[in-house]
Motif scaffolding. Structure first.
Motif, mmCIF file in Angstrom:
data_model
loop_
_atom_site.group_PDB
_atom_site.id
_atom_site.type_symbol
_atom_site.label_atom_id
_atom_site.label_comp_id
_atom_site.label_asym_id
_atom_site.label_seq_id
_atom_site.Cartn_x
_atom_site.Cartn_y
_atom_site.Cartn_z
ATOM 1 N N LYS A 615 15.121 -8.562 15.961
ATOM 2 C CA LYS A 615 14.949 -8.724 14.822
ATOM 3 C C LYS A 615 14.648 -7.407 14.194
ATOM 4 C CE LYS A 615 13.057 -13.152 15.593
ATOM 5 N NZ LYS A 615 14.049 -14.213 14.978
ATOM 6 N N THR A 616 15.355 -7.354 13.023
ATOM 7 C CA THR A 616 15.286 -6.004 12.182
ATOM 8 C C THR A 616 13.843 -5.735 11.405
ATOM 9 O OG1 THR A 616 17.583 -5.937 12.053
ATOM 10 C CG2 THR A 616 16.420 -4.688 10.683
ATOM 11 N N LEU A 617 13.285 -4.642 11.674
ATOM 12 C CA LEU A 617 12.092 -4.431 10.922
ATOM 13 C C LEU A 617 12.272 -3.688 9.688
ATOM 14 C CD1 LEU A 617 10.513 -2.881 14.230
ATOM 15 C CD2 LEU A 617 9.737 -4.774 13.116
ATOM 16 N N THR A 618 11.136 -3.811 8.845
ATOM 17 C CA THR A 618 11.190 -3.157 7.588
ATOM 18 C C THR A 618 9.809 -2.185 7.596
ATOM 19 O OG1 THR A 618 10.290 -5.213 6.893
ATOM 20 C CG2 THR A 618 12.289 -4.412 5.764
ATOM 21 N N LYS A 619 10.148 -0.987 7.005
ATOM 22 C CA LYS A 619 8.878 -0.045 6.909
ATOM 23 C C LYS A 619 7.879 -0.923 6.090
ATOM 24 C CE LYS A 619 8.885 3.484 4.445
ATOM 25 N NZ LYS A 619 8.973 4.836 3.776
ATOM 26 N N PRO A 620 6.608 -0.765 6.753
ATOM 27 C CA PRO A 620 5.673 -1.410 5.741
ATOM 28 C C PRO A 620 5.084 -0.423 4.655
ATOM 29 C CG PRO A 620 4.989 -1.074 8.320
ATOM 30 C CD PRO A 620 6.196 -0.377 8.305
ATOM 31 N N GLN A 621 4.751 -1.441 3.524
ATOM 32 C CA GLN A 621 4.468 -0.641 2.350
ATOM 33 C C GLN A 621 2.993 -1.386 2.277
ATOM 34 O OE1 GLN A 621 6.313 2.000 0.648
ATOM 35 N NE2 GLN A 621 4.355 2.471 -0.021
ATOM 36 N N ALA A 622 1.903 -0.786 2.486
ATOM 37 C CA ALA A 622 0.561 -1.551 2.515
ATOM 38 C C ALA A 622 -0.324 -0.971 1.532
ATOM 39 C CB ALA A 622 -0.188 -1.201 3.754
ATOM 40 N N MET A 623 -0.906 -1.861 1.114
ATOM 41 C CA MET A 623 -2.110 -1.872 0.082
ATOM 42 C C MET A 623 -3.592 -2.690 0.549
ATOM 43 S SD MET A 623 -3.152 -4.220 -2.959
ATOM 44 C CE MET A 623 -2.013 -4.443 -4.149
ATOM 45 N N ILE A 624 -4.497 -2.116 -0.098
ATOM 46 C CA ILE A 624 -5.825 -2.639 0.466
ATOM 47 C C ILE A 624 -6.725 -2.814 -0.580
ATOM 48 C CG2 ILE A 624 -6.956 -0.509 1.132
ATOM 49 C CD1 ILE A 624 -8.181 -2.239 3.571
ATOM 50 N N VAL A 653 -6.388 -0.294 -3.696
ATOM 51 C CA VAL A 653 -6.355 -0.693 -5.398
ATOM 52 C C VAL A 653 -7.827 -1.401 -5.575
ATOM 53 C CG1 VAL A 653 -5.483 -2.464 -6.808
ATOM 54 C CG2 VAL A 653 -3.900 -1.254 -5.431
ATOM 55 N N GLU A 654 -8.352 -0.896 -6.726
ATOM 56 C CA GLU A 654 -9.453 -1.418 -7.157
ATOM 57 C C GLU A 654 -9.068 -3.001 -7.590
ATOM 58 O OE1 GLU A 654 -12.351 0.423 -6.572
ATOM 59 O OE2 GLU A 654 -13.156 -0.878 -8.101
ATOM 60 N N MET A 655 -10.321 -3.925 -7.231
ATOM 61 C CA MET A 655 -9.941 -5.378 -7.643
ATOM 62 C C MET A 655 -9.856 -5.582 -9.357
ATOM 63 S SD MET A 655 -12.288 -7.867 -5.686
ATOM 64 C CE MET A 655 -13.545 -6.649 -5.032
ATOM 65 N N SER A 656 -10.587 -4.693 -9.977
ATOM 66 C CA SER A 656 -10.248 -4.805 -11.394
ATOM 67 C C SER A 656 -8.849 -4.195 -11.967
ATOM 68 C CB SER A 656 -11.249 -3.805 -12.207
ATOM 69 O OG SER A 656 -11.327 -2.632 -11.614
ATOM 70 N N SER A 657 -8.240 -3.401 -11.261
ATOM 71 C CA SER A 657 -6.848 -3.371 -11.644
ATOM 72 C C SER A 657 -5.797 -4.206 -10.832
ATOM 73 C CB SER A 657 -6.548 -1.909 -11.220
ATOM 74 O OG SER A 657 -7.524 -1.136 -10.816
ATOM 75 N N PHE A 658 -6.127 -5.000 -10.042
ATOM 76 C CA PHE A 658 -5.151 -5.920 -9.255
ATOM 77 C C PHE A 658 -4.208 -6.588 -10.187
ATOM 78 C CE2 PHE A 658 -4.069 -9.731 -6.763
ATOM 79 C CZ PHE A 658 -3.399 -9.161 -5.812
ATOM 80 N N ALA A 659 -4.988 -7.273 -11.132
ATOM 81 C CA ALA A 659 -4.168 -8.016 -12.145
ATOM 82 C C ALA A 659 -2.854 -7.325 -12.831
ATOM 83 C CB ALA A 659 -5.057 -8.700 -13.171
ATOM 84 N N GLY A 660 -3.150 -5.994 -13.029
ATOM 85 C CA GLY A 660 -2.275 -5.103 -13.702
ATOM 86 C C GLY A 660 -1.236 -4.552 -12.528
ATOM 87 N N THR A 661 -1.364 -4.629 -11.240
ATOM 88 C CA THR A 661 -0.619 -3.935 -10.336
ATOM 89 C C THR A 661 0.597 -4.628 -10.045
ATOM 90 O OG1 THR A 661 -2.768 -3.262 -9.240
ATOM 91 C CG2 THR A 661 -0.723 -2.939 -8.011
ATOM 92 N N ASN A 662 1.804 -3.968 -10.191
ATOM 93 C CA ASN A 662 3.086 -4.632 -9.562
ATOM 94 C C ASN A 662 3.091 -4.837 -7.979
ATOM 95 O OD1 ASN A 662 5.732 -5.579 -9.101
ATOM 96 N ND2 ASN A 662 6.641 -3.551 -9.858
ATOM 97 N N LEU A 663 3.326 -6.032 -7.389
ATOM 98 C CA LEU A 663 3.076 -6.254 -6.053
ATOM 99 C C LEU A 663 4.218 -6.046 -5.382
ATOM 100 C CD1 LEU A 663 0.540 -9.166 -5.929
ATOM 101 C CD2 LEU A 663 -0.173 -6.700 -6.182
ATOM 102 N N SER A 664 5.350 -6.084 -6.217
ATOM 103 C CA SER A 664 6.805 -6.171 -5.318
ATOM 104 C C SER A 664 6.833 -4.890 -4.575
ATOM 105 C CB SER A 664 7.807 -6.635 -6.377
ATOM 106 O OG SER A 664 7.949 -5.346 -7.232
ATOM 107 N N ARG A 665 6.044 -3.830 -4.787
ATOM 108 C CA ARG A 665 6.795 -2.754 -3.857
ATOM 109 C C ARG A 665 5.909 -3.019 -2.581
ATOM 110 N NH1 ARG A 665 4.604 2.445 -6.808
ATOM 111 N NH2 ARG A 665 4.782 3.380 -4.454
ATOM 112 N N TYR A 666 4.762 -3.851 -2.311
ATOM 113 C CA TYR A 666 4.150 -3.736 -1.245
ATOM 114 C C TYR A 666 4.489 -5.049 -0.045
ATOM 115 C CZ TYR A 666 1.138 -1.260 -4.275
ATOM 116 O OH TYR A 666 0.630 -0.207 -4.999
ATOM 117 N N THR A 667 4.660 -4.385 1.056
ATOM 118 C CA THR A 667 5.283 -5.627 2.029
ATOM 119 C C THR A 667 4.025 -6.362 2.341
ATOM 120 O OG1 THR A 667 4.834 -4.171 4.037
ATOM 121 C CG2 THR A 667 6.944 -4.219 2.979
ATOM 122 N N THR A 668 2.843 -5.819 2.635
ATOM 123 C CA THR A 668 1.573 -6.073 3.106
ATOM 124 C C THR A 668 0.136 -5.835 2.246
ATOM 125 O OG1 THR A 668 2.628 -5.268 5.190
ATOM 126 C CG2 THR A 668 0.038 -5.987 5.265
#
Ligand code: ZN
Length: 861
Positions: A615-624, A653-668
């Motif tokens: 299976k083909t792998l994608t490069k992880p883009q992680a956020m915590i 990412v600060e929890m308080s900024s989470f609502a305004g963060t675009n999640l589509s760039r993260y795989t994880t």
């Protein structure tokens, strides 16, 4: 004078700015050194160098170092050396303070001292042998009084001309480490300085006294360096340990602060239950009580309140206030009530920074006095300590510990490096052998005899702890490093043929395979394989993972590869076969991992390289997710792991900024143990959509329970033990012990791992030790393919656990996946990255990062 009166006295001095500036320089000396008479005017006081009085402000670390350098320039009693630098490039410095005559013979002093500590050599004469005192300040960055103390103490011994001080400097060598954690210290220093009022604000509600998350306690990666003396995950600790073993100090003081409402603590700690059974009783019952008299006298002289014996773990050799106990010295923890800022109210009045500095200064000076006045007692203790290490070892039925690992040279080497850093004798095994039913291969296994001066450290690294004097632990109750590294190991009850002694390890020098026009394959077993994979992905190389074990034919013979091996097909790359080969060579060299090349996609056994199981792998883009309520140490452990082991960025990412963060760039997205009350319902819905669209949410402990509670994952949290609550009446005085026994302070268990699951790839043994320090219990999944790791009927390995908690742990899930839409939630019941030292379970986390997005169970679950 009690705390309060003293406070008032000092506030009087501190309050009037005009009065203050017109005070003679000696006024500060009189406050901090009430009993000293004569100071050399050529030695600058901290105040004259810094331009403010000690206690008025927090001193930035670079200024501390500059002052210490100035002392070394001005005084023939002081030298300074740099032992390393921190992640943020602050120098780690140590001052050596002794008489000029002793400075002239330091090498000889050191040699004599090493001879004293070596049971194989005759004891040198003690007559002219100085006692070695090491004062270690500010390991917890936001316990900042003690670094100020380091300047006063260094000044005192550089400048004081009383006969008593001259005698101390003749009979002692004093090492001063002004801040064990310079990065954390400056975080706190900046926080307090930027909020400091004029006049100062003592109201505990003020921002000055309440650092924002994560605070200055930890180092750059938010690790507690006062747990790192044993695992040595961090460079600060490794640099420090080299200095420690160069000298083996007779007394080591670790300076701390505790709650603002408290007083002062010095050792002894709680008898037996807070002490380590490997350490001779002469340490606890002898040296500790001798020194307690000096520390009590110092604080009595100031009228300061204090306590001893009631608390503070002294068991774990990874504490600064314990490590020297394992090396023939006396390690002592000092705890001063913290002003957390420059002045703060407490129940006794107002606690000033200067007052806290004064107490620590007094006990530190008393340590030197006590050490000198009992010089021969300390030296004899150290001599006897290493002798008794050998006699104690002979009473132990275990003659040696043998450990090995055949598939993962990097993990094996790192473990051996830790043993060598602790000056433990390690030998190669001379020939392949079988011990306790476990095969050990020459070249991939080592022997650690118990019969050696470091016997007590050997036991600390290998022995399991299963029998306790108490049930309440401030912290971990076990630290068996061999289990943390998941190494095959055995106890040899008869002597084992040992080969050469290992002086240092060398990284495997893997050669690149022949150039291929078809594919390269990297086995996933090596600890560094994930770093190598990420490096390939970073360079734009297309990579795949083989979901089944295969046997491939190479020009140098057949090669068996475990499930999860990485395939790098040549023809699909955007670069030429020649360019790819250059990349492969570089990745092998930089990461120290082996690869093979194949000229055909046809495997000798197992699936072929074009199979649907590849299976083909994608490069992880992680956020915590980070912020108040989240366990900063666990966040730091993930950050450290990705930075230092994978060279992979992770967005915090600060929890308080989470609502305004675009999640589509993260795989994880990673959520460690903590409270996530600040993630509101909108954010939960957003997370849910992101998972459904293919995201991988990795959760630890309470975050896993939170994901279940919020409906992000299906699962069941088993309610924690409530036996104690069911008892209707328990004596009030037993509350601390009863409640303490209900927690899981930190213990080790064996889980059964599904090696065929992508999260189990790279492991060769389905029995995996895990570290548990929470009471979050997860039920196995309803999906029979999704309980990746599970506790069995008898999972217990080491550390304290109550029977009630153990019953909850039995048969519960350790690692679960819940798939939802195109994505999934991975739930760890434990923290796989504990203290940066659980190399054995790190791979589970690596697998979640790299293979998480490929988890897709066939069928309808
Ligand atoms: Zn502390």
């Amino acid at each position: 004078m009690n705390n309060f009166l003293l406070k008032s006295f000092f506030s009087l001095i501190m309050a009037g700015g005009i009065f203050l500036t017109s005070l003679p320089l000696q006024a500060q000396n009189a406050y901090f050194f009430p009993n000293a008479q004569h100071f050399d005017n050529n030695i600058p006081t901290p105040e004259s160098f810094l331009g403010y009085k000690i206690g008025e402000r927090q001193t930035r670390y670079d200024k501390v170092v500059a002052y210490m350098e100035e002392l070394a320039r001005k005084s023939d009693r002081v030298t300074i050396e740099t032992i390393g630098q921190t992640y943020e490039y602050r120098p780690q410095v140590i001052l050596t303070i002794t008489s000029p005559q002793n400075h002239g013979r330091l090498d000889r002093i050191r040699e004599d001292h090493m001879q004293l500590a070596d049971p194989a050599q005759t004891a040198p004469s003690l007559e002219n042998m100085p006692v070695l005192v090491h004062l270690g300040y500010n390991v917890h960055g936001n316990e900042s009084s003690s670094t100020e103390v380091s300047m006063l103490t260094a000044y005192y011994y550089a400048a004081n001309q009383d006969a008593e001080t001259e005698q101390y400097l003749n009979e002692a060598v004093i090492f001063i480490d002004p801040a064990l954690n310079p990065d954390g210290r400056d975080r706190h220093t900046n926080w307090v300085s930027m909020h400091q009022g004029n006049p100062p604000v003592s109201d505990p509600a003020d921002r000055e006294h309440n650092e924002v998350w994560p605070g200055g306690r930890g180092n750059h990666y938010w690790f507690d360096l006062n747990r790192d003396w044993l695992p040595l995950a961090h460079l600060e600790s490794r640099n420090r340990l080299a200095h420690f073993h160069k000298w083996l100090p007779n007394i080591y003081i670790d300076f701390h602060e505790m709650g603002t409402g408290s007083t002062y603590f010095f050792e002894p700690t709680k008898q037996f239950s807070s002490e380590n059974r490997l350490v001779p009783r002469s340490n606890y019952d002898g040296l500790n009580n001798i020194m307690a008299q000096y520390h009590a006298a110092a604080l009595d002289g100031l009228g300061s309140l204090y306590f001893t014996k009631e608390q503070f773990d002294n068991i774990y050799p990874g504490y600064g206030g314990t490590y020297a106990d394992f090396h023939g010295g006396l390690a002592i923890t000092f705890e001063q009530a913290s002003s957390r800022g420059n002045i703060q109210e407490n129940s006794l009045g107002e606690l000033t920074f200067a007052f806290t500095i004064r107490n620590h200064t007094a006990t530190g000076l008393a340590t030197v006095k006590g050490a000198v006045e009992n010089r021969e007692t300390f030296l004899r203790h150290q001599r006897a300590f290493f002798h008794s290490a050998l006699t104690d070892a002979k009473k132990n039925p275990i003659r040696a510990y043998v450990y090995g690992e055949t598939a993962d040279a990097s993990r094996l080497r790192t473990f051996t490096d830790v043993l060598l850093a602790h000056q433990i004798e390690v030998y190669e095994v001379e020939n392949d052998q079988n011990i306790g039913g476990i095969p050990f291969k020459k070249g991939k296994s080592y022997i650690v005899p118990t019969d050696q001066p470091q016997y007590r450290m050997v036991e600390s690294v290998f022995a399991k702890t299963t029998d306790f004097d108490d049930s309440v632990f401030y912290d971990a109750s076990t630290w068996t490093l061999a289990l943390a590294y998941n190494l095959q190991h055995a106890e040899a009850k008869s002597s084992v043929n040992k080969g050469k002694r290992v002086a240092k390890t060398t990284a495997e020098n893997y050669k690149a395979p022949e150039k291929s026009n078809y594919a390269y394959i990297m086995d996933w077993a090596d600890y560094n394989a994930p770093a190598a994979l990420y490096s390939l992905q970073q360079k734009g190389v297309a990579t795949q993972t083989i979901f089944k074990p295969i046997t491939a034919g190479t020009s140098s013979g057949e090669k068996s590869l475990s499930a999860g091996s990485i395939s790098i097909p040549v023809s699909v790359q955007k670069i030429s076969a020649d360019s790819l080969y250059k990349v492969i060579q570089k990745v092998i060299e930089e990461n120290g991992v082996p690869m093979i090349s194949v000229t055909t996609g046809l495997s000798l056994e197992g699936v072929d390289l074009g199979s649907a199981n590849v299976k083909t792998l994608t490069k992880p883009q992680a956020m915590i997710l980070t912020g108040q309520g989240v366990n900063s140490t666990e966040v730091g452990e993930v950050w450290f792991l990705l930075d230092e082991k994978l060279k992979m960025p992770i967005t915090k990412v600060e929890m308080s900024s989470f609502a305004g963060t675009n999640l589509s760039r993260y795989t994880t997205i990673v959520m460690v143990h903590g409270q996530y009350k600040n993630v509101d319902d909108n954010a939960v819905q957003k997370l849910k959509r992101w998972i459904a669209e293919g995201g991988t949410l990795i959760t630890f402990k309470s975050a896993a329970a939170w994901a279940i509670e919020k409906g992000l994952a299906q699962g069941e949290v088993i309610s924690p033990n409530d036996t104690a609550k069911a008892e209707r009446r328990i004596p009030f005085a037993d509350a601390a012990a009863t409640e303490g026994a209900r927690s899981v302070g930190g213990s080790i268990y064996l889980v059964d791992l599904d090696l065929t699951h992508p999260l189990g790839f790279g492991y060769s043994d389905g029995k995996l030790p895990v570290y548990r320090n929470s009471t979050v219990y997860l039920a196995p999944s309803k999906n029979p393919y999704s309980t990746v790791a599970q506790y069995g009927e008898s999972p217990y390995l080491s550390g304290y656990v109550s029977q009630a908690n153990l019953d909850k742990i039995k048969n519960s899930a350790s690692l679960l996946v819940h798939e939802q839409g195109l994505g999934r939630v991975i739930m760890f019941a434990e923290n796989p990255n504990f203290r940066g030292t659980w190399y054995g379970t790190n791979k589970l986390f690596f697998n979640a990062l790299f293979f998480g997005s490929l988890i897709n169970t066939p069928g309808n679950y």
